[in-house]
Design a protein around this motif. Structure first.
Motif, mmCIF file in Angstrom:
data_model
loop_
_atom_site.group_PDB
_atom_site.id
_atom_site.type_symbol
_atom_site.label_atom_id
_atom_site.label_comp_id
_atom_site.label_asym_id
_atom_site.label_seq_id
_atom_site.Cartn_x
_atom_site.Cartn_y
_atom_site.Cartn_z
ATOM 1 N N SER A 1 38.001 -13.679 14.406
ATOM 2 C CA SER A 1 36.703 -13.999 13.808
ATOM 3 C C SER A 1 35.771 -14.719 14.769
ATOM 4 O O SER A 1 34.562 -14.789 14.533
ATOM 5 C CB SER A 1 36.911 -14.862 12.553
ATOM 6 N N ASN A 2 36.323 -15.260 15.840
ATOM 7 C CA ASN A 2 35.490 -15.945 16.830
ATOM 8 C C ASN A 2 34.925 -15.013 17.894
ATOM 9 O O ASN A 2 34.019 -15.406 18.635
ATOM 10 C CB ASN A 2 36.295 -17.055 17.516
ATOM 11 N N GLY A 3 35.492 -13.817 18.025
ATOM 12 C CA GLY A 3 34.996 -12.880 19.026
ATOM 13 C C GLY A 3 36.119 -12.141 19.737
ATOM 14 O O GLY A 3 37.236 -12.025 19.228
ATOM 15 N N LYS A 4 35.805 -11.669 20.944
ATOM 16 C CA LYS A 4 36.737 -10.879 21.751
ATOM 17 C C LYS A 4 37.105 -11.690 22.992
ATOM 18 O O LYS A 4 36.222 -12.158 23.715
ATOM 19 C CB LYS A 4 36.102 -9.557 22.163
ATOM 20 N N PHE A 5 38.428 -11.796 23.272
ATOM 21 C CA PHE A 5 38.874 -12.714 24.301
ATOM 22 C C PHE A 5 39.942 -12.089 25.196
ATOM 23 O O PHE A 5 40.676 -11.187 24.782
ATOM 24 C CB PHE A 5 39.439 -13.987 23.663
ATOM 25 N N ALA A 6 39.996 -12.598 26.425
ATOM 26 C CA ALA A 6 41.078 -12.287 27.350
ATOM 27 C C ALA A 6 41.857 -13.565 27.619
ATOM 28 O O ALA A 6 41.267 -14.632 27.828
ATOM 29 C CB ALA A 6 40.526 -11.725 28.655
ATOM 30 N N TYR A 7 43.193 -13.452 27.586
ATOM 31 C CA TYR A 7 44.087 -14.587 27.829
ATOM 32 C C TYR A 7 44.823 -14.351 29.144
ATOM 33 O O TYR A 7 45.419 -13.291 29.348
ATOM 34 C CB TYR A 7 45.087 -14.728 26.681
ATOM 35 N N VAL A 8 44.799 -15.343 30.035
ATOM 36 C CA VAL A 8 45.371 -15.209 31.376
ATOM 37 C C VAL A 8 46.354 -16.346 31.618
ATOM 38 O O VAL A 8 46.020 -17.519 31.423
ATOM 39 C CB VAL A 8 44.270 -15.247 32.459
ATOM 40 N N THR A 9 47.577 -16.014 32.042
ATOM 41 C CA THR A 9 48.562 -17.048 32.354
ATOM 42 C C THR A 9 48.371 -17.515 33.798
ATOM 43 O O THR A 9 48.361 -16.709 34.726
ATOM 44 C CB THR A 9 49.996 -16.541 32.160
ATOM 45 N N ILE A 10 48.230 -18.828 33.977
ATOM 46 C CA ILE A 10 48.030 -19.428 35.290
ATOM 47 C C ILE A 10 49.286 -20.242 35.613
ATOM 48 O O ILE A 10 49.429 -21.400 35.209
ATOM 49 C CB ILE A 10 46.777 -20.328 35.325
ATOM 50 N N GLY A 11 50.216 -19.622 36.340
ATOM 51 C CA GLY A 11 51.530 -20.214 36.546
ATOM 52 C C GLY A 11 51.496 -21.543 37.266
ATOM 53 O O GLY A 11 52.229 -22.473 36.913
ATOM 54 N N GLY A 12 50.660 -21.664 38.312
ATOM 55 C CA GLY A 12 50.642 -22.887 39.086
ATOM 56 C C GLY A 12 50.030 -24.061 38.362
ATOM 57 O O GLY A 12 50.303 -25.225 38.697
ATOM 58 N N ALA A 13 49.203 -23.814 37.357
ATOM 59 C CA ALA A 13 48.558 -24.880 36.590
ATOM 60 C C ALA A 13 49.240 -25.138 35.256
ATOM 61 O O ALA A 13 48.818 -26.024 34.504
ATOM 62 C CB ALA A 13 47.087 -24.535 36.360
ATOM 63 N N ASN A 14 50.277 -24.338 34.930
ATOM 64 C CA ASN A 14 51.006 -24.489 33.663
ATOM 65 C C ASN A 14 50.080 -24.386 32.452
ATOM 66 O O ASN A 14 50.175 -25.169 31.499
ATOM 67 C CB ASN A 14 51.765 -25.817 33.626
ATOM 68 N N GLU A 15 49.197 -23.402 32.493
ATOM 69 C CA GLU A 15 48.219 -23.258 31.415
ATOM 70 C C GLU A 15 47.848 -21.798 31.196
ATOM 71 O O GLU A 15 48.115 -20.933 32.034
ATOM 72 C CB GLU A 15 46.955 -24.075 31.735
ATOM 73 N N VAL A 16 47.243 -21.549 30.057
ATOM 74 C CA VAL A 16 46.639 -20.254 29.743
ATOM 75 C C VAL A 16 45.136 -20.457 29.653
ATOM 76 O O VAL A 16 44.673 -21.366 28.952
ATOM 77 C CB VAL A 16 47.187 -19.686 28.415
ATOM 78 N N LYS A 17 44.386 -19.627 30.377
ATOM 79 C CA LYS A 17 42.936 -19.695 30.309
ATOM 80 C C LYS A 17 42.416 -18.578 29.411
ATOM 81 O O LYS A 17 42.907 -17.446 29.457
ATOM 82 C CB LYS A 17 42.320 -19.591 31.699
ATOM 83 N N VAL A 18 41.416 -18.915 28.591
ATOM 84 C CA VAL A 18 40.856 -17.982 27.627
ATOM 85 C C VAL A 18 39.407 -17.699 28.006
ATOM 86 O O VAL A 18 38.595 -18.625 28.142
ATOM 87 C CB VAL A 18 40.913 -18.551 26.197
ATOM 88 N N PHE A 19 39.090 -16.416 28.179
ATOM 89 C CA PHE A 19 37.741 -16.001 28.536
ATOM 90 C C PHE A 19 37.129 -15.193 27.401
ATOM 91 O O PHE A 19 37.768 -14.272 26.858
ATOM 92 C CB PHE A 19 37.759 -15.138 29.807
ATOM 93 N N ARG A 20 35.902 -15.559 27.040
ATOM 94 C CA ARG A 20 35.169 -14.716 26.100
ATOM 95 C C ARG A 20 34.707 -13.483 26.856
ATOM 96 O O ARG A 20 34.063 -13.568 27.903
ATOM 97 C CB ARG A 20 33.959 -15.436 25.526
ATOM 98 N N ARG A 21 35.057 -12.306 26.338
ATOM 99 C CA ARG A 21 34.711 -11.061 27.011
ATOM 100 C C ARG A 21 33.258 -10.700 26.759
ATOM 101 O O ARG A 21 32.691 -11.028 25.727
ATOM 102 C CB ARG A 21 35.635 -9.940 26.533
ATOM 103 N N GLY A 22 32.674 -10.016 27.742
ATOM 104 C CA GLY A 22 31.279 -9.598 27.650
ATOM 105 C C GLY A 22 30.785 -9.216 29.024
ATOM 106 O O GLY A 22 31.565 -9.072 29.976
ATOM 107 N N ALA A 23 29.467 -9.039 29.140
ATOM 108 C CA ALA A 23 28.894 -8.646 30.425
ATOM 109 C C ALA A 23 29.244 -9.652 31.515
ATOM 110 O O ALA A 23 29.507 -9.280 32.662
ATOM 111 C CB ALA A 23 27.379 -8.515 30.298
ATOM 112 N N THR A 24 29.268 -10.933 31.161
ATOM 113 C CA THR A 24 29.695 -11.989 32.074
ATOM 114 C C THR A 24 30.785 -12.799 31.382
ATOM 115 O O THR A 24 30.489 -13.660 30.545
ATOM 116 C CB THR A 24 28.519 -12.909 32.448
ATOM 117 N N PRO A 25 32.063 -12.538 31.680
ATOM 118 C CA PRO A 25 33.138 -13.279 31.009
ATOM 119 C C PRO A 25 32.985 -14.781 31.223
ATOM 120 O O PRO A 25 32.677 -15.243 32.329
ATOM 121 C CB PRO A 25 34.401 -12.742 31.690
#
Length: 495
Positions: free
Chosen positions: A267-291
């Motif tokens: 309901s919040n939109g369209k997202f990409a989830y990326v695992t960042i191993g060295g930072a021990n985190e997942v980054k979430v990007f809102r998808r679109g013309a400019t993520p």
């Protein structure tokens, strides 16, 4: 009247296009099927590289049901390997959710498993060091990237044999198909080149520059509009159009040891989830013309594989050095569950409706020693590298142990040596060399060593402060007095 009706219809179409979640949106990755609510028939599978197991999770309860054992732990495979698989690594599944494909990189194999019974259907042997495998949308072909060579092996999953090879740049890393079934996208792990292949004719249509040579993972958006690839060596994500001429949309700075990527829509939109191993985190990007980066989620040590549930309500992440999987609510972007899994897990997939009858627990065994892992952390010990840090997992393999260290904040391209030391304070005492590794262009590196390493974990035979206690340190490769990382934390986990 007709003009007014046309105007109303046009306005409705505009509103639908602008809506963050169109009701008819094909959601389920990667087949473009309608939403499939989470249920006890679903399964999450994790490929455990060191224990050579597949961890099987029921996402409705976030419970580990057991593991599928494909081989012995690593030391038992150092003699001639006549049976069983070695270094279980990659995962894919068929569009009917009936078959799981498991790639073992050291035994050069793809094992097909029945998802309802967890029984091995058969094993196909391919070329040197395959990496990942995925089915075409019609389920008639299984494409396996043979990363140790220069081709994709196309397999007939019914006859269980290779039918052709598609040659391309050296080191193909992973294949993913668009939801319309027209194109296959193959990134490379050794050559800075993304290859677009006609799925029907198997002909190469275009070669597109990657921003760096090492891509481990690729995903195509559910609307069949975007292709996202991760670049592990430089900590970036590259985004392309999934339609001709396949132009680049964006190049994103993500962080050290950028591992896998996948999508979720809510309901919040369209997202990409990326695992960042060295930072021990997942980054979430809102998808679109400019993520746009919208959230950063702390998850634990060395996140690797990631996959959404059938309705996009959750994403599941495997923690390579944490030895558990986590569930993230995609509306709140909060961790809502943790599940123990096997050792040094790589890929993870969520398979909706995998078990349509019965319990789905046949042929599973308990986690056992594959859950025997302790964790330590290392912190910066040199003024010139103040951001250096590392996580380490000591995995029990019976009489021996495997330690894996994931380090960041190092000098790009520099070489380092891992030691066991008598102390974690200067002058550190006698040193026992374990391994040498080289930092990638982003200043990160992962290294493994095998030995009697329980002394690092502070076992009952080596309690903290006792003469037999040992600590991990990392130094300049040629000068052990130049310590850049030192173990600081007390161990956690089984001992």
């Amino acid at each position: 009247m007709r003009t007014r009706i046309r105007a109303v219809l046009w306005m409705v179409s505009v509103i639908a296009a602008l809506s963050p979640v169109p009701s008819a949106l094909a959601q389920q990755i990667p087949w473009g099927q309608p939403n499939i609510p989470i249920s006890s028939r679903d399964r999450v599978y994790a490929a455990d590289q060191t224990s050579n197991t597949i961890s099987v999770i029921d996402p409705s309860s976030n419970k580990l049901l057991g593991v599928i054992r494909l081989g012995d732990p690593v030391p038992g495979a150092l003699s001639p390997l006549y049976k069983g698989q070695l270094l279980v690594h990659g995962l894919g599944y068929s569009p009917d959710s009936r078959t799981l494909a498991v790639v073992s990189i050291a035994s050069n194999s793809v094992t097909l498993i029945d998802t309802a019974t967890n029984k091995v259907k058969g094993t196909i042997y391919v070329g040197r060091s395959p990496h990942e495998a995925f089915f075409t949308k019609d389920g008639r072909e299984l494409w396996v990237t043979v990363r140790g060579e220069n081709y994709v092996s196309v397999i007939d999953p019914i006859q269980m044999k290779e039918t052709r090879r598609i040659e391309m740049a050296n080191g193909p890393g992973m294949t993913m198909f668009g939801t319309d079934g027209k194109y296959a996208f193959v990134c490379s792990s050794f050559t800075p080149e993304l290859t677009v292949v006609d799925r029907t004719t198997h002909e190469i249509l275009k070669r597109i520059p990657q921003a760096s040579p090492f891509c481990p993972d690729i995903a195509v958006s559910p609307e069949n509009t975007e292709v996202w690839i991760t670049l592990k060596d430089v900590g970036k994500v590259q985004v392309f159009s999934a339609k001709p001429p396949f132009e680049q949309f964006a190049l994103l700075e993500t962080g050290p040891i950028t591992n896998h990527v996948n999508f979720a829509t809510n309901s919040n939109g369209k997202f990409a989830y990326v695992t960042i191993g060295g930072a021990n985190e997942v980054k979430v990007f809102r998808r679109g013309a400019t993520p746009t980066l919208v959230a950063t989620i702390p998850v634990g040590n060395l996140p690797h594989g990631i996959w959404p549930s059938g309705d996009g309500a959750r994403v599941y992440v495997a923690l390579e050095n944490g030895n558990h999987a986590i569930a993230i609510d995609t509306v709140t972007n909060k961790v809502i569950g943790e599940v123990p899994i096997g050792q040094t897990t790589q890929a993870l997939v969520y398979v909706p409706d995998a078990v349509r009858s019965g319990t789905g627990t046949e042929n599973l065994t308990p986690l056992g020693d594959a859950g025997n892992t302790v964790h330590v952390t290392l912190e910066a010990a040199a003024k010139e590298l103040p951001k250096a840090m590392a996580s380490a997992a000591v995995n029990s393999l019976g009489l021996l142990d495997l330690v894996q260290i994931a380090a960041t904040g190092l000098a790009p391209g520099a070489q380092y040596r891992v030691y066991l030391a008598q102390s974690n304070q200067y002058p550190f005492g006698n040193l026992e060399s374990l391994a040498i590794f080289k930092a990638n262009p982003d200043g990160a590196g992962i290294v493994q060593a095998i030995g009697p390493l329980k002394v690092v974990a502070g076992s009952s035979a080596a309690s903290a402060g006792s003469p037999t206690q040992r600590f991990l340190i990392v130094t300049n490769v040629d000068d052990p007095s130049r310590v850049v990382l030192r173990q600081t934390s007390s161990p956690d986990g089984p001992q």
